[in-house]
Design an enzyme around this catalytic site. Structure first.
Site, PDB file in Angstrom:
ATOM      1  CG  ASP A 271      -3.925  -2.934   0.385  1.00 24.16           C
ATOM      2  OD1 ASP A 271      -3.193  -2.851   0.534  1.00 24.16           O
ATOM      3  OD2 ASP A 271      -4.325  -1.050   1.814  1.00 24.16           O
TER       4      ASP A 271
ATOM      5  CB  SER B  17      -1.037   0.151   0.912  1.00 25.00           C
ATOM      6  OG  SER B  17      -2.321   0.730   0.833  1.00 25.00           O
TER       7      SER B  17
END
Length: 299
Positions: A184, A42
Site C-alpha cells: 500500500d 489504497s
C-alpha cells in the site's frame, strides 16, 4: 494548463466519505472524471480506478463492493515490508513507514479488488479509459513509491494494481508486479500529491484538488479509543502539509478537502469498521456541501 485530482487512503470509511465529497463536487458543477490526472492511494486508488473507467461520482456512493473485515485476519509468517523500515532508518521515509515495515505478512484476500479491476479494465489496453490514472503503491524492498499506470512504472493489470495499492501492511500480502513486491502506497504517504511536481513544474498542471480522508489541518480532538486513531492521523497530516507546500511553492493552486470533526466522530477509531458505513454516509451527506461550496474549483 490542467487540473489533477488526488484521492488519499482511508480504508472502508474513508472510501465512503470521499464518495460523498466527490458526488457533491459533481452536483455543484465539476465532474471529477474530467481531471487531467487522477492519482489514488489504497481506497483512493479504488476510487480513481472507477472514475478513470467512466463511473460517475454519484454512482460511487454505496458502491464500495465487498469491503474487508473490521479487523485483519491472522497474519502469516514473514516481514515483507522491512524495506520500509530500512528506508526510514536512512531518512528516505518517515517513522510511520518504518513502523509499517515491521508488521507481519497480511493474511487478507484481495481477490475482490482483482475482480473489480477485471470488470473495469478496457479489454484492449488492460487499463482504464482515462490515460493518466495512477494508482500509488510502495516497493516493499526499498520504500520507493510506484505510481502504477505512470509511463515510468512497471506495466500491471488493473486488478493487480488496485490490489497492490490496497495492500495494507499487516492486513494484505504484497502483490508481485514484474520483479517487485508492492505494498500500500499509504504506508509511505497518505496522498502522494508531490508526485505531481514534475507536471506542475513543466506547466501542464496548475491546479491540484486533494481529497484526504486521513489528514486534519489544525488537529482533531478525540475521546476514548479515537485518540489512538489521532496518533496515526498526526504524522499523516504533517506529510500532506509538506506535499501541499511543495506544490504551492512550485506554483500550483491547491484545493484541500478533509473530514470535519463530525465526520471523524462518525468514523470512530477504526477506519475499516464497516458497521459504521451508514453513519459515515449520513454525516458526509451533511458535511460535504459546506466543504465544497466555497471552492473555486466550482467556478
Amino acid at each position: 494548463m490542467g487540473r489533477a485530482l488526488v484521492i488519499g487512503c482511508g480504508g472502508t470509511l474513508g472510501f465512503a466519505w470521499t464518495a460523498a465529497v466527490l458526488a457533491e463536487l459533481e452536483r455543484k458543477g465539476w465532474d471529477p472524471r474530467t481531471a487531467d490526472v487522477l492519482i489514488g492511494t489504497s481506497a483512493g486508488a479504488e476510487l480513481v480506478a472507477r472514475l478513470g473507467a467512466g463511473m460517475s461520482a454519484a454512482a460511487l456512493q454505496g458502491d464500495g463492493g465487498d469491503p474487508p473485515r473490521a479487523l485483519p485476519p491472522l497474519p502469516r509468517p514473514g516481514l515483507p515490508g522491512l524495506g520500509l523500515t530500512r528506508a526510514a532508518l536512512t531518512g528516505h521515509a518517515d517513522l510511520l513507514a518504518g513502523l509499517a515495515g515491521l508488521l507481519p505478512r497480511g493474511g487478507g484476500d484481495p481477490q475482490w479488488l482483482v475482480d473489480l479491476g477485471e470488470r473495469l479494465a478496457d479489454p484492449v489496453t488492460g487499463w482504464v479509459a482515462h490515460p493518466r490514472t495512477w494508482l500509488v503503491s510502495a516497493d516493499a524492498r526499498t520504500g520507493e513509491r510506484v505510481p502504477l499506470g505512470h509511463p515510468d512504472a512497471p506495466k500491471a493489470a488493473l486488478g493487480q494494481a488496485i490490489a497492490a495499492s490496497w495492500a495494507i501492511p499487516g492486513w494484505f500480502p504484497p502483490v508481485r508486479i514484474g520483479d517487485r513486491q508492492l505494498l500500500d502506497g499509504g504506508a509511505v504517504s497518505p496522498t502522494s500529491a508531490d508526485l505531481l511536481l514534475p507536471q506542475v513544474q513543466d506547466g501542464s498542471i496548475d491546479e491540484v484538488v486533494v481529497v484526504a480522508p486521513m489528514s486534519s489541518r489544525g488537529g482533531a480532538p478525540a475521546r476514548g479509543l479515537s485518540r489512538v486513531e489521532r496518533l496515526l492521523r498526526r504524522p499523516m497530516t504533517r506529510r500532506v502539509d509538506d506535499e501541499v507546500a511543495q506544490l504551492r511553492d512550485a506554483g500550483a493552486r491547491v484545493v484541500r478537502i478533509e473530514p470535519t470533526a463530525a465526520d471523524l466522530e462518525a468514523m470512530g477509531p477504526n477506519f475499516m469498521d464497516g458497521s459504521r458505513l451508514a453513519r459515515v454516509r449520513e454525516e458526509a451527506a451533511r458535511s460535504a456541501p459546506a466543504l465544497v461550496d466555497h471552492l473555486e474549483v466550482l467556478r
